[in-house]
Motif scaffolding. Structure first.
Motif, PDB file in Angstrom:
ATOM      1  N   PRO A 259      -2.841   0.002   7.327  1.00  0.00           N
ATOM      2  CA  PRO A 259      -3.905   0.738   6.614  1.00  0.00           C
ATOM      3  C   PRO A 259      -5.268   0.581   7.282  1.00  0.00           C
ATOM      4  CG  PRO A 259      -3.402  -1.288   5.456  1.00  0.00           C
ATOM      5  CD  PRO A 259      -2.429  -1.217   6.602  1.00  0.00           C
TER       6      PRO A 259
ATOM      7  N   VAL B 282      -4.952   1.469  -1.264  1.00  0.00           N
ATOM      8  CA  VAL B 282      -5.066   0.437  -0.232  1.00  0.00           C
ATOM      9  C   VAL B 282      -5.733  -0.784  -0.841  1.00  0.00           C
ATOM     10  CG1 VAL B 282      -6.018  -0.143   2.021  1.00  0.00           C
ATOM     11  CG2 VAL B 282      -5.234   2.171   1.591  1.00  0.00           C
ATOM     12  N   LYS B 283      -5.065  -1.903  -0.704  1.00  0.00           N
ATOM     13  CA  LYS B 283      -5.666  -3.146  -1.202  1.00  0.00           C
ATOM     14  C   LYS B 283      -6.929  -3.470  -0.415  1.00  0.00           C
ATOM     15  CE  LYS B 283      -5.357  -6.786  -3.899  1.00  0.00           C
ATOM     16  NZ  LYS B 283      -5.364  -6.687  -5.371  1.00  0.00           N
TER      17      LYS B 283
ATOM     18  N   ASP C 131       0.840  -1.193   0.000  1.00  0.00           N
ATOM     19  CA  ASP C 131       0.000   0.000   0.000  1.00  0.00           C
ATOM     20  C   ASP C 131       0.878   1.247   0.000  1.00  0.00           C
ATOM     21  OD1 ASP C 131      -2.121  -1.743   0.124  1.00  0.00           O
ATOM     22  OD2 ASP C 131      -2.229  -1.690   2.293  1.00  0.00           O
TER      23      ASP C 131
ATOM     24  N   ASP D 232      -3.057  -1.886  -4.465  1.00  0.00           N
ATOM     25  CA  ASP D 232      -2.014  -1.424  -3.558  1.00  0.00           C
ATOM     26  C   ASP D 232      -1.144  -0.332  -4.156  1.00  0.00           C
ATOM     27  OD1 ASP D 232      -0.801  -2.977  -5.435  1.00  0.00           O
ATOM     28  OD2 ASP D 232      -0.118  -4.528  -4.066  1.00  0.00           O
TER      29      ASP D 232
END
Length: 353
Positions: free
Chosen positions: A105, A270-271, A22, A89
């Motif tokens: 995250p 952010v995944k 990320d 990401d």
């Protein structure tokens, strides 16, 4: 040989994981806000403090992130735009200023920054625009109520906007994306919102010339929906990633141009958000004795206002001490016959007598 090859593969995997995690990417930044090159990680829960510091606001805890360096105290960005992209990401943004790894995250909001802005600028009514697609509504405060009142809010309104003139469907290379799929429409709806926000800001340039800073916080979940529906290896996800990267780059250029280069645009990729494992709480019956909470019996950290208060007290005491010395010196060397107010205000005849 096999052992050496295994070591190389492990090193490459660790190196790739450290780079492809990320990210926090700075797309546009004013000249007086500089970023150092390097892999300086920042925690996701510190993003609101980072935004507050870039706008010149104080934070309760020290950030401790050496990657950013602010310039003059009297020069702060006129706008801060934070774009949160869920489902990936990292994005291929070649024209970015800097990019850093994002650790921990966790979900965050910029409500504290917005409250500080309204407390410091109660008369100027700064623009605070927060878009949360999961809640399907737009929070508008201050001047945003009149400027962005025609901005589509719900998904149904945004999808209706896609069928109107000037929609992004006429200019985007959809490739494998479809106009009839729900996941694709969610992604395209968010792209349309970014386009409309930039168009409204361009139409109302007076917002960029007032004395109060503006705050924009946009969370995009369309890419996450496409990855869930098609998969990360699908052509739909690849095409959507390329489209979003180009749209974000153009949006950052438009906003920076509207604010005359005084806008800071950041992208958080952010995944998936991690829910915090523990929650800190404090009981009203909690008591502390001495330094029992410190493992090594260390002194507590000073408050972030300690340096300001220390300088005020120090220089005030020095000024008072110098004033007392000057007054005492003049009183000691004063001639009672000529310097006394009695001598100057008394009649000449009385003085002769």
């Amino acid at each position: 040989m096999n052992r050496s090859l295994t070591s190389v593969l492990v090193f490459c995997a660790a190196f790739t994981a450290g780079i492809l995690g990320d990210r926090l990417t700075v797309l546009r930044a004013p000249q007086y806000v500089s970023y150092h090159e390097g892999q300086w990680p920042i925690s996701g829960e510190k993003i609101p403090d980072l935004v507050a510091l870039t706008m010149g606001f104080s934070v309760q805890d020290e950030l401790g992130w050496p990657a950013m360096q602010m310039g003059s105290l009297f020069q702060r960005p006129q706008a801060n735009v934070l774009l949160v992209v869920r489902g990936v990401d990292s994005l291929d943004l070649p024209q970015s200023v800097a990019s850093y790894p994002l650790e921990n995250p966790v979900p965050f909001t910029l409500d504290s920054v917005a409250n500080t802005m309204h407390a410091l600028f109660p008369d100027n009514t700064p623009v605070v625009l927060q878009l949360a697609p999961s809640e399907e509504r737009l929070y508008m405060v201050g001047k945003a109520n009149t400027v962005f009142e025609d901005l589509p809010v719900t998904l149904q309104q945004i999808r209706g906007r896609l069928s109107q003139d000037g929609s992004v469907l006429t200019s985007l290379p959809l490739s494998s994306l479809s106009r009839n799929n729900e996941a694709d429409l969610l992604f395209l709806s968010e792209v349309q919102v970014l386009h409309d926000i930039a168009a409204l800001l361009l139409r109302h340039k007076h917002l960029a010339k007032d004395h109060s800073p503006d705050l924009f916080s946009l969370e995009l979940a369309g890419l996450e929906e496409i990855s869930r529906h098609y998969g990360v290896d699908s052509p739909q996800f690849t095409d959507a990633t390329k489209i979003l990267a180009s749209v974000l780059q153009k949006f950052a250029d438009d906003v920076s141009g509207i604010y005359g280069g005084n806008a800071l645009v950041e992208v958080v990729t952010v995944k998936t958000f991690e829910a915090p494992l523990t929650r800190k709480s404090r009981s009203i019956l909690e008591t502390k004795e001495g330094n029992s909470g410190s493992l090594y019996n260390l002194a507590y950290n000073y408050n972030f206002e300690y340096a300001v208060i220390f300088n005020i007290v120090l220089w005030l005491m020095i000024a008072l001490a110098l004033a007392v010395i000057a007054i005492a010196y003049n009183l000691w060397n004063m001639d009672p016959g000529y310097d006394s107010i009695i001598y100057r205000m008394t009649n000449q005849k009385i003085r002769l007598d």
